[in-house]
Scaffold this motif. Sequence first.
Motif, PDB file in Angstrom:
ATOM      1  N   VAL A  37     -19.987   0.861   9.271  1.00 58.57           N
ATOM      2  CA  VAL A  37     -19.275   0.521   8.028  1.00 58.57           C
ATOM      3  C   VAL A  37     -20.277   0.044   6.977  1.00 58.57           C
ATOM      4  N   LEU A  38     -21.294  -0.688   7.435  1.00 63.55           N
ATOM      5  CA  LEU A  38     -22.296  -1.173   6.476  1.00 63.55           C
ATOM      6  C   LEU A  38     -23.040   0.002   5.833  1.00 63.55           C
ATOM      7  N   GLU A  39     -23.371   0.990   6.651  1.00 73.34           N
ATOM      8  CA  GLU A  39     -24.043   2.176   6.085  1.00 73.34           C
ATOM      9  C   GLU A  39     -23.132   2.896   5.090  1.00 73.34           C
ATOM     10  N   ARG A  77     -22.729  -8.377   1.087  1.00 70.87           N
ATOM     11  CA  ARG A  77     -23.928  -9.021   1.646  1.00 70.87           C
ATOM     12  C   ARG A  77     -24.382  -8.308   2.906  1.00 70.87           C
ATOM     13  N   SER A  78     -25.681  -8.262   3.112  1.00 65.98           N
ATOM     14  CA  SER A  78     -26.221  -7.798   4.388  1.00 65.98           C
ATOM     15  C   SER A  78     -27.695  -8.139   4.409  1.00 65.98           C
ATOM     16  N   SER A  79     -28.268  -8.100   5.595  1.00 67.28           N
ATOM     17  CA  SER A  79     -29.703  -8.327   5.653  1.00 67.28           C
ATOM     18  C   SER A  79     -30.317  -7.568   6.827  1.00 67.28           C
ATOM     19  N   CYS A  80     -30.049  -8.026   8.051  1.00 65.62           N
ATOM     20  CA  CYS A  80     -30.779  -7.463   9.203  1.00 65.62           C
ATOM     21  C   CYS A  80     -30.290  -6.074   9.597  1.00 65.62           C
ATOM     22  N   ARG A  81     -29.058  -5.759   9.353  1.00 68.53           N
ATOM     23  CA  ARG A  81     -28.408  -4.504   9.745  1.00 68.53           C
ATOM     24  C   ARG A  81     -28.336  -4.323  11.258  1.00 68.53           C
ATOM     25  N   GLU A  82     -28.505  -5.381  12.019  1.00 71.97           N
ATOM     26  CA  GLU A  82     -28.418  -5.209  13.478  1.00 71.97           C
ATOM     27  C   GLU A  82     -27.739  -6.389  14.179  1.00 71.97           C
ATOM     28  N   GLY A  83     -26.787  -7.007  13.501  1.00 72.28           N
ATOM     29  CA  GLY A  83     -25.979  -8.040  14.148  1.00 72.28           C
ATOM     30  C   GLY A  83     -26.716  -9.318  14.471  1.00 72.28           C
ATOM     31  N   VAL A  84     -27.713  -9.653  13.707  1.00 76.38           N
ATOM     32  CA  VAL A  84     -28.477 -10.866  13.992  1.00 76.38           C
ATOM     33  C   VAL A  84     -28.304 -11.928  12.908  1.00 76.38           C
ATOM     34  N   CYS A  85     -28.272 -11.508  11.657  1.00 73.15           N
ATOM     35  CA  CYS A  85     -28.279 -12.499  10.572  1.00 73.15           C
ATOM     36  C   CYS A  85     -26.886 -13.029  10.233  1.00 73.15           C
ATOM     37  N   GLY A  86     -25.863 -12.252  10.514  1.00 76.05           N
ATOM     38  CA  GLY A  86     -24.496 -12.708  10.261  1.00 76.05           C
ATOM     39  C   GLY A  86     -24.032 -12.572   8.811  1.00 76.05           C
ATOM     40  N   SER A  87     -24.821 -11.907   7.959  1.00 71.40           N
ATOM     41  CA  SER A  87     -24.413 -11.847   6.540  1.00 71.40           C
ATOM     42  C   SER A  87     -23.290 -10.848   6.253  1.00 71.40           C
ATOM     43  N   CYS A  88     -23.096  -9.877   7.129  1.00 68.95           N
ATOM     44  CA  CYS A  88     -22.187  -8.788   6.752  1.00 68.95           C
ATOM     45  C   CYS A  88     -20.791  -8.939   7.324  1.00 68.95           C
ATOM     46  N   ALA A  89     -20.396 -10.159   7.731  1.00 69.51           N
ATOM     47  CA  ALA A  89     -19.044 -10.333   8.272  1.00 69.51           C
ATOM     48  C   ALA A  89     -18.020 -10.084   7.178  1.00 69.51           C
ATOM     49  N   ARG A 104     -15.027  -8.563  11.350  1.00 74.53           N
ATOM     50  CA  ARG A 104     -16.076  -7.928  12.154  1.00 74.53           C
ATOM     51  C   ARG A 104     -17.369  -7.947  11.373  1.00 74.53           C
ATOM     52  N   LEU A 105     -18.474  -7.629  12.081  1.00 73.17           N
ATOM     53  CA  LEU A 105     -19.733  -7.417  11.387  1.00 73.17           C
ATOM     54  C   LEU A 105     -19.764  -5.955  10.956  1.00 73.17           C
ATOM     55  N   ALA A 106     -19.967  -5.700   9.670  1.00 69.10           N
ATOM     56  CA  ALA A 106     -19.954  -4.320   9.176  1.00 69.10           C
ATOM     57  C   ALA A 106     -21.070  -3.499   9.820  1.00 69.10           C
ATOM     58  N   CYS A 107     -22.192  -4.157  10.134  1.00 64.13           N
ATOM     59  CA  CYS A 107     -23.322  -3.408  10.684  1.00 64.13           C
ATOM     60  C   CYS A 107     -23.127  -3.054  12.148  1.00 64.13           C
ATOM     61  N   GLU A 108     -22.128  -3.663  12.789  1.00 64.40           N
ATOM     62  CA  GLU A 108     -21.901  -3.362  14.208  1.00 64.40           C
ATOM     63  C   GLU A 108     -20.587  -2.612  14.407  1.00 64.40           C
TER      64      GLU A 108
HETATM   65  S1  FES Z   1     -26.464  -7.329   8.422  1.00 68.30           S
HETATM   66 FE1  FES Z   1     -27.121  -8.916   9.706  1.00 68.30          FE
HETATM   67  S2  FES Z   1     -25.439  -9.186  11.002  1.00 68.30           S
HETATM   68 FE2  FES Z   1     -24.873  -7.474   9.868  1.00 68.30          FE
END
Ligand code: FES
Lengths: 124, 240
Positions: B32-34, B50-62, B70-74
């Motif tokens: 979804v983030l992509e 918002r987004s940052s890490c794109r791999e479920g680590v930073c938590g910005s894309c909830a 959900r996390l958009a990147c996951e």
């Molecule tokens: S962009 Fe970092 S958790 Fe989704």
Amino acid sequence: MAERVSNQSALTWFLQRITGILLAFFLVTHLNVHHLFHDITLEGIINFSGVRENLQASLWWKIYYIVFVPFIVFHALNGLWQIIADFRLKSRAAMIVKALFWILGITLVAVAIMTLSNLFGGGA
Amino acid sequence: MAIFKVFRYNPESYEIARFQEYEIPDTESMTVLEGLYYILENIDPTLAFRSSCREGVCGSCAMHINGEYRLACETQVSDMGHNVTIRPLAHMKIIRDLVVDLTPFFDNYEKIKPYLINSGPVPDKEFKQSPKERKRIDHHVDCILCGACYGSCPVLATDSAYLGPHALLKVLRFVDDSRDDAAYERLAYVATDYGIFRCHTIFNCQQVCPKDLDPTGAIGKLKMKAVKGKLLGKLKKTGT
Ligand code: FES
């Protein structure tokens, strides 16, 4: 962690659970004795005399109802207060509601105990 | 192909909040983030998220995606049935589109002192902890502070003073930490009706946590510890 109000909620939360568990027991016993299985009926109909005779039969039932009433009143009013508290009333409004609940609770328990003592004593 | 229905709102414009539809042509293996990045780069450069890490680590894309936080990147677009409706996190002011003001979320987090408190002498090298002691906090340390639990909690809908599941989960993390000696002070702070006792055990936070953590269970454990502390007269009230 600036100082805030007391930890009174720990006790009320605990009491809500304890009264909840006991009410389940009270309710089952009450239904069992007065509505379902025991023969407290005259000619098959549950009536006032049957209930009164049952209440006068033993000390156990007197204690049972004297305890049952405050427990149910506490559980109901505290449960209601918890719902109201979700809306985070201003402190003055919260104090007024709490005071009203206390007055209501004490009145209900007093009325119930007066009624019960009449029944225990054989009055109407 | 997928249709993205995205919440749009700019408090600085006169336009009212609305959902805008975007068509994304190729969504194979797309998150979804992509998809949101595709919109931003190819269709609408004004979309904010918002987004940052794109791999479920930073938590910005909830965010709220098809009825759940959900996390958009996951989140795979294909898992959403190619119709994706996206809203921002709830209970916080919208800055723009999917970006919310996280100030209350982090303010509450700060209030619980999310760091070790140890009044003993500082050791030369480190505070020692056995693997067994470490295991007790293993689960709670994985929180990435994404805000999914905060957005999903119905108590916060009516009561912004409630600390929230994210902060309370962290309280247990420190209460259970063998190196921390402020357990009763922490419990005293949260054993109030804006803390653990405001939680109605609704389980939304546990259901939506993208890291499979259990804030509801943590709050339950804190309640038991707090009641025990209260009955034993151990809850300490302290100043700032
Ligand atoms: S962009 Fe970092 S958790 Fe989704």
